[in-house]
Write an enzyme that holds these catalytic residues in place. Structure first.
Site, short mmCIF file in Angstrom:
data_model
loop_
_atom_site.label_atom_id
_atom_site.label_comp_id
_atom_site.label_asym_id
_atom_site.label_seq_id
_atom_site.Cartn_x
_atom_site.Cartn_y
_atom_site.Cartn_z
N HIS A 1 -21.12 -2.76 -4.20
CA HIS A 1 -20.19 -3.46 -3.32
C HIS A 1 -20.15 -2.79 -1.96
O HIS A 1 -20.71 -1.70 -1.76
CB HIS A 1 -18.78 -3.49 -3.93
CG HIS A 1 -18.64 -4.47 -5.05
ND1 HIS A 1 -18.95 -4.16 -6.35
CD2 HIS A 1 -18.21 -5.76 -5.07
CE1 HIS A 1 -18.73 -5.21 -7.12
NE2 HIS A 1 -18.28 -6.19 -6.37
N LYS B 1 -14.59 -1.28 -0.52
CA LYS B 1 -14.01 -1.57 -1.84
C LYS B 1 -13.41 -0.30 -2.42
O LYS B 1 -14.03 0.76 -2.40
CB LYS B 1 -15.07 -2.14 -2.78
CG LYS B 1 -14.48 -2.61 -4.11
CD LYS B 1 -15.47 -3.42 -4.90
CE LYS B 1 -14.89 -3.93 -6.20
NZ LYS B 1 -13.74 -4.82 -5.99
#
Length: 236
Positions: free
Chosen positions: A132, A136
Site C-alpha cells: 500500500h 497507510k
C-alpha cells in the site's frame, strides 16, 4: 441519495467527487478534528459513509443509534471491541462493513474459501504479501486480515508477521509481508508453495477509485435493506 461523509483523506475526497458526479448530495462532511460536531448534527441523511479512523467510531455510533441512519464503513484498524460495536449498531440500523470494496477481492475471497483447505491439507504452504501507499497506518492491511480469515478460518496456522528469525520455515506457519511506498493503491498476493509447483492468487488495484465506486454501490444497495450487519459480497 443524501450522504453524510466521515473522512477527508484521499478516499473521502474521491467518494465526494464521484457522489456529486452521480447527482448525489453530500449533506455534510466531518473528519478527525471536527467529528465532535456530529453530536449536534440534525439534518436528515439517507446514509452515512465512513472512511476515517477508529477514533471516530464513538461519535458515529452515537449518531447511528440516535437517527437509525444506514452506515457504510470502510475504516480499517478496528480492534475486537470496535467490531463488536459495529455488530451492536446493526441491531439499530443497516450496517455494511468491509475492509475492501472491490469486486475483484470478492472473487479472490471465494477462491481462497473454496480451495485453501484442500491445498493446505495436501502439503502446500501459504504466504501472503500486501502493498500500500506510504501513508497507510494499519499493518497488515485490513484486506490482508480478511484474506487470512479465508485461508485459515479456524486459525490453525501460526501467523508470522514478516520473517526476521533465522531458521527453517515451520510447517504450521503462514507468513504475512507488508510493503509500503509511493502511491500504491493496493496489491495483495497469496502464494501457495507446493513440491515443485506454486499457485499464485493476486489482485491489484490500479487506483482508489474502484473502492470509492464500490462504497457508493454498497450505499445504494444498503439503503433498501432492513437493519442488520452486511458484507459487500452479500449486497452485490
Amino acid at each position: 441519495m443524501k450522504i453524510l461523509l466521515i473522512g477527508n483523506g484521499q478516499m473521502g475526497t474521491l467518494i465526494r467527487k464521484l457522489a456529486l458526479d452521480r447527482g448525489m448530495v453530500v449533506a455534510d462532511s466531518f473528519h478527525t478534528e471536527t467529528i465532535d460536531r456530529l453530536k449536534d448534527f440534525d439534518q436528515p441523511a439517507d446514509v452515512l459513509i465512513d472512511f476515517s479512523s477508529p477514533q471516530a467510531l464513538p461519535a458515529i455510533a452515537d449518531y447511528i443509534q440516535r437517527t437509525k441512519t444506514p452506515l457504510v464503513c470502510g475504516t480499517t484498524g478496528y480492534d475486537e471491541d470496535a467490531r463488536q460495536q459495529l455488530a451492536f449498531l446493526a441491531t439499530c440500523a443497516p450496517v455494511l462493513y468491509s475492509t475492501n470494496f472491490s469486486a475483484g477481492i470478492i472473487i479472490i475471497r471465494r477462491i481462497l474459501r473454496e480451495f485453501s483447505a484442500y491445498l493446505l491439507d495436501n502439503g502446500f504452504e501459504a504466504e501472503l504479501i500486501e502493498a500500500h501507499h506510504s501513508q497507510k497506518q494499519d499493518v497488515p492491511s485490513g484486506t490482508a486480515k480478511t484474506l487470512l480469515s479465508e485461508i485459515d478460518p479456524e486459525r490453525r496456522l501460526q501467523r508470522v508477521i514478516g520473517r526476521r528469525q533465522q531458521g527453517t520455515r515451520g510447517r504450521q506457519e503462514i507468513g504475512i509481508h507488508s510493503l509500503r511506498g509511493g502511491t500504491e493503491a493496493g496489491r495483495h498476493k497469496v502464494i501457495f508453495f507446493g513440491k515443485d509447483e506454486q499457485i499464485e492468487i493476486a489482485h491489484s488495484a490500479e487506483s482508489r477509485e474502484i473502492f470509492a465506486r464500490g462504497a457508493l454501490l454498497g450505499a445504494e444497495k444498503l439503503v433498501r435493506q432492513d437493519k442488520g450487519l452486511y458484507t459487500f459480497d452479500q449486497l452485490i
